[in-house]
Enzyme design. Structure first.
Site, PDB file in Angstrom:
ATOM      1  N   LYS A 163      83.400  95.690   8.325  1.00 42.86           N
ATOM      2  CA  LYS A 163      83.129  94.243   8.299  1.00 42.86           C
ATOM      3  C   LYS A 163      84.435  93.468   8.134  1.00 42.86           C
ATOM      4  O   LYS A 163      84.697  92.520   8.837  1.00 42.86           O
ATOM      5  CB  LYS A 163      82.157  93.934   7.158  1.00 42.86           C
ATOM      6  CG  LYS A 163      81.788  92.483   7.058  1.00 42.86           C
ATOM      7  CD  LYS A 163      80.730  92.269   6.006  1.00 42.86           C
ATOM      8  CE  LYS A 163      80.541  90.780   5.760  1.00 42.86           C
ATOM      9  NZ  LYS A 163      79.545  90.509   4.734  1.00 42.86           N
ATOM     10  N   GLU A 201      90.504 103.098   3.678  1.00 44.66           N
ATOM     11  CA  GLU A 201      90.064 104.398   4.187  1.00 44.66           C
ATOM     12  C   GLU A 201      89.837 104.337   5.699  1.00 44.66           C
ATOM     13  O   GLU A 201      90.287 105.193   6.453  1.00 44.66           O
ATOM     14  CB  GLU A 201      88.741 104.822   3.511  1.00 44.66           C
ATOM     15  CG  GLU A 201      88.846 105.125   2.044  1.00 44.66           C
ATOM     16  CD  GLU A 201      88.674 103.892   1.155  1.00 44.66           C
ATOM     17  OE1 GLU A 201      88.834 102.750   1.651  1.00 44.66           O
ATOM     18  OE2 GLU A 201      88.392 104.086  -0.038  1.00 44.66           O
ATOM     19  N   GLY A 231      77.450  94.596   3.844  1.00 42.47           N
ATOM     20  CA  GLY A 231      77.705  95.936   4.377  1.00 42.47           C
ATOM     21  C   GLY A 231      76.525  96.871   4.185  1.00 42.47           C
ATOM     22  O   GLY A 231      76.094  97.559   5.117  1.00 42.47           O
ATOM     23  N   ARG A 232      75.956  96.899   2.989  1.00 41.05           N
ATOM     24  CA  ARG A 232      74.877  97.858   2.702  1.00 41.05           C
ATOM     25  C   ARG A 232      73.543  97.440   3.300  1.00 41.05           C
ATOM     26  O   ARG A 232      72.549  98.146   3.150  1.00 41.05           O
ATOM     27  CB  ARG A 232      74.776  98.076   1.191  1.00 41.05           C
ATOM     28  CG  ARG A 232      74.615  96.829   0.371  1.00 41.05           C
ATOM     29  CD  ARG A 232      74.872  97.087  -1.112  1.00 41.05           C
ATOM     30  NE  ARG A 232      74.852  95.865  -1.906  1.00 41.05           N
ATOM     31  CZ  ARG A 232      75.890  95.066  -2.086  1.00 41.05           C
ATOM     32  NH1 ARG A 232      77.055  95.345  -1.520  1.00 41.05           N
ATOM     33  NH2 ARG A 232      75.800  93.990  -2.836  1.00 41.05           N
ATOM     34  N   GLU A 286      75.177  99.259  -5.826  1.00 35.87           N
ATOM     35  CA  GLU A 286      76.163  98.226  -5.499  1.00 35.87           C
ATOM     36  C   GLU A 286      75.494  96.846  -5.551  1.00 35.87           C
ATOM     37  O   GLU A 286      76.132  95.845  -5.831  1.00 35.87           O
ATOM     38  CB  GLU A 286      76.792  98.483  -4.123  1.00 35.87           C
ATOM     39  CG  GLU A 286      78.116  97.774  -3.940  1.00 35.87           C
ATOM     40  CD  GLU A 286      78.853  98.156  -2.659  1.00 35.87           C
ATOM     41  OE1 GLU A 286      78.447  97.685  -1.583  1.00 35.87           O
ATOM     42  OE2 GLU A 286      79.841  98.909  -2.722  1.00 35.87           O
ATOM     43  N   HIS A 337      65.021 124.112  -6.768  1.00 34.92           N
ATOM     44  CA  HIS A 337      65.731 125.335  -7.144  1.00 34.92           C
ATOM     45  C   HIS A 337      67.083 125.023  -7.770  1.00 34.92           C
ATOM     46  O   HIS A 337      67.943 125.896  -7.866  1.00 34.92           O
ATOM     47  CB  HIS A 337      65.870 126.239  -5.916  1.00 34.92           C
ATOM     48  CG  HIS A 337      64.538 126.641  -5.379  1.00 34.92           C
ATOM     49  ND1 HIS A 337      63.857 127.754  -5.839  1.00 34.92           N
ATOM     50  CD2 HIS A 337      63.728 126.048  -4.480  1.00 34.92           C
ATOM     51  CE1 HIS A 337      62.682 127.825  -5.219  1.00 34.92           C
ATOM     52  NE2 HIS A 337      62.586 126.797  -4.394  1.00 34.92           N
ATOM     53  N   LYS A 339      90.525  98.923  -6.263  1.00 37.41           N
ATOM     54  CA  LYS A 339      91.267  98.791  -4.996  1.00 37.41           C
ATOM     55  C   LYS A 339      92.664  98.226  -5.273  1.00 37.41           C
ATOM     56  O   LYS A 339      93.656  98.699  -4.723  1.00 37.41           O
ATOM     57  CB  LYS A 339      90.535  97.839  -4.044  1.00 37.41           C
ATOM     58  CG  LYS A 339      89.323  98.435  -3.365  1.00 37.41           C
ATOM     59  CD  LYS A 339      88.765  97.449  -2.335  1.00 37.41           C
ATOM     60  CE  LYS A 339      87.411  97.893  -1.838  1.00 37.41           C
ATOM     61  NZ  LYS A 339      86.731  96.919  -0.988  1.00 37.41           N
TER      62      LYS A 339
HETATM   63  O1  F6P Z   1      84.351  98.575  -1.368  1.00 35.81           O
HETATM   64  C1  F6P Z   1      82.996  98.368  -1.177  1.00 35.81           C
HETATM   65  C2  F6P Z   1      82.708  97.859   0.200  1.00 35.81           C
HETATM   66  O2  F6P Z   1      83.176  96.556   0.328  1.00 35.81           O
HETATM   67  C3  F6P Z   1      81.224  97.942   0.518  1.00 35.81           C
HETATM   68  O3  F6P Z   1      80.525  96.873   0.026  1.00 35.81           O
HETATM   69  C4  F6P Z   1      81.249  98.046   1.995  1.00 35.81           C
HETATM   70  O4  F6P Z   1      80.044  98.512   2.524  1.00 35.81           O
HETATM   71  C5  F6P Z   1      82.405  98.996   2.201  1.00 35.81           C
HETATM   72  O5  F6P Z   1      83.330  98.649   1.193  1.00 35.81           O
HETATM   73  C6  F6P Z   1      83.053  98.941   3.541  1.00 35.81           C
HETATM   74  O6  F6P Z   1      83.558  97.671   3.827  1.00 35.81           O
HETATM   75  P1  F6P Z   1      84.019  97.291   5.284  1.00 35.81           P
HETATM   76  O7  F6P Z   1      82.838  97.354   6.177  1.00 35.81           O
HETATM   77  O8  F6P Z   1      84.580  95.900   5.184  1.00 35.81           O
HETATM   78  O9  F6P Z   1      85.065  98.271   5.712  1.00 35.81           O
END
Ligand code: F6P
Length: 540
Positions: A203, A209, A264-265, A350, A381, A503
């Site tokens: 987003k 990452e 995002g979620r 979250e 199990h 972060k």
């Molecule tokens: O760090 C949490 C977060 O902002 C989530 O809310 C989100 O889904 C995820 O990182 C990924 O964010 P983006 O889609 O901006 O890479």
């Protein structure tokens, strides 16, 4: 609003004192007045799903008070505000309009834009699926790699896995999220640059990452022989920040939009679901949206006393805030739903892992429980021992799928039998007398070890089949459950400020790890010592 001032909250507190000693075994005992109709009275349907709440520590009075609480907390008003696109996420100054992404009503907010983007996605997905979209050497796409994390990974990954039986056999999907290079390296071993399409989903398009993985994969593609000018055949982006995607080097035509009013979620329904659409095709993706829409309609129109998201939410609050449960377990009896618990972890924790109320005051009651889970029968199990005999209360959502995805004789009845046996055993338990009879006169000392306290509550959610429609409804059910809980707790489920501090500190620590000289006096002694060890291991 503070919860303590709501009449229903005090009434629930008094009611809890009355029924906390009630054992479910007795509620279901034939001698109990309402036992024969208990399952019927506490089973409700909506959005194509059915939920049996009868194995919960609730009575008719509890349900009445739940409904009163939902009314007093103004759940209906918050729900309607969300659907209407009002600013329900005040700390970020935004609406939360994931429901608009699946609305079929032209009057829904952003309808034209949403439909246009869905149509673009469908055109693209069809081209990839039928081979018109080819890689730099002219070969058709065989591998789709989704690069994203959190909401830009968990939804599509969960859904692609769940709907594998509907996916094109010609295209394999991969999901890379972790900045640990091992995640990407494992995928690189399986793909071939000529036939790989990369979907970079973020987003913000700044997530560390995702950007690290996207850059590494881009370099790998070039190393493998993809000419730079042909990268546009291999990289597409999904973001609310088109300019950032273009800056990364993805052609503007290859950028699919999402909007800042999609969290995002909550974003699987948008272009964040592109990898899923490529896998299962636009028609099945439409089924997913239709299932979610059905649940939306149920949430908006069913009376509170029969409203699945409302009841699920209040049952969760009942255990969290009155019984003191710290966690709840999601146990899908479906290997295909393997990634559902992880998806729900983000959705619930979250969203509702918050301590500040909407007005900035602190809550004085627990909010989100820990969500965890694993498919049955595997969990049986591993950790079910603790659920049956440990002293800790863990309410459970069992999810059972009545008809199988695969025709392997004998498996499915065993799977279902196990699911129903677990909820029955957890509810009934085994008394000391029963345990003594089993231990026998030769080993009376064994009897306490064979006692099960029972009274362990669970919901059983039934899906007729696991398909795109029921999956859509299931996800929407949990989304709305989260909204209802947030409304009662008076918190904002749509922001996530709690992820920020780590972060920021990680950027400083990365610089310290790479610094020419050992860093002193900047961190606490623990962090300083960890840094020193890591620097030594990295040869600094
Ligand atoms: O760090 C949490 C977060 O902002 C989530 O809310 C989100 O889904 C995820 O990182 C990924 O964010 P983006 O889609 O901006 O890479």
């Amino acid at each position: 609003m503070t919860l303590a001032t709501l009449p229903a909250w005090s009434l629930l507190q008094a009611h809890y004192e009355q029924i906390r000693g009630l054992h479910l075994r007795d509620c279901f005992a034939p001698a109990h007045d309402s036992s024969p109709t208990r399952a019927e009275r506490f089973t409700f349907s909506g959005g194509g799903l059915c939920a049996d709440f009868s194995k919960h520590r609730i009575t008719d009075d509890t349900l009445r008070l739940f409904t009163q609480l939902a009314r007093e907390a103004q759940v209906e008003a918050r729900r309607d505000a969300m659907f209407a696109g009002e600013l329900v996420n005040p700390t970020e100054g935004r609406a939360a309009l994931h429901t608009a992404l699946r609305a079929d009503n032209p009057a829904a907010p952003w309808h034209a834009e949403v439909q246009a983007e869905l149509a673009r996605m469908a055109r693209f997905a069809n081209q990839v699926r039928d081979g018109r979209w080819s890689g730099y050497s002219g070969k058709r796409i065989r591998h789709v790699v989704n690069i994203g994390i959190g909401g830009s990974d968990l939804g599509p990954k969960m859904a692609v896995h769940a709907l594998h039986h509907l996916a094109s056999p010609d295209i394999a999907s991969y999901f890379v999220s972790n900045v640990d290079g091992a995640d990407l390296a494992r995928v690189l071993e399986q793909i071939d640059a000529e036939t790989t399409l990369v979907i970079v989903v973020s987003k913000t398009f700044t997530t560390l990452e995702t950007m690290t993985n996207a850059h590494s994969l881009r370099s790998w593609m070039i190393q493998q022989g993809c000419p730079e000018e042909a990268l546009k055949r291999h990289f597409v982006g999904v973001s609310a920040h088109v300019a950032e995607v273009v800056k990364f080097g993805i052609a503007e035509d290859n950028v699919f939009a999402m909007w800042d009013w999609v969290g995002g979620r909550y974003s699987l329904w948008s272009a964040v679901g592109l990898a899923l659409m490529v896998a299962i095709g636009p028609d099945q993706f439409g089924e997913l949206l239709a299932g979610a829409r059905e649940m939306d309609q149920h949430f908006c129109s069913a009376p509170l006393e029969r409203n699945l998201p409302v009841l699920m939410a209040l049952i969760g609050i009942w255990y969290r805030d009155f019984f003191g449960a710290q966690s709840y377990l999601v146990a899908p009896y479906s290997a295909a739903l393997q990634f559902l618990p992880a998806y729900l972890q983000q959705l619930e924790m979250e969203s509702n892992g918050k301590s500040a109320r909407l007005d900035g005051t602190w809550v004085d009651y627990p909010t989100a429980a820990v969500t965890w889970g694993e498919p049955g029968t595997n969990g049986q199990h591993a950790f079910f021992q603790m659920l049956h005999q440990g002293p800790t209360l863990v309410p459970i959502d069992f999810i059972a799928v009545l008809t199988p995805q695969y025709a392997l004789a004998g498996h499915h009845p065993r799977l279902l039998a196990n699911c129903f046996a677990q909820s029955e055993a957890l509810m009934l338990g085994r008394t000391l007398d029963e345990a003594r009879a089993i231990a026998g006169p030769a080993r009376p000392e064994l009897a306490p070890h064979l006692v099960f306290p029972g009274n362990r509550p669970s919901t059983t959610l039934l899906l007729d089949a696991l398909n795109a429609r029921t999956l859509g409804a299931l996800i929407a059910l949990y989304e709305h459950k989260v909204l209802v809980q947030a409304t009662v707790w008076n918190i904002n489920p749509f922001d996530q400020w709690g992820v920020e501090l780590g972060k920021i500190l990680s950027q400083a620590l990365e610089a310290d790890l790479g610094a020419a000289n050992r860093v002193e006096g900047k961190h606490d002694s623990s962090t300083t010592a960890l840094l020193a060890r890591a620097r030594a291991a990295l040869g600094r």
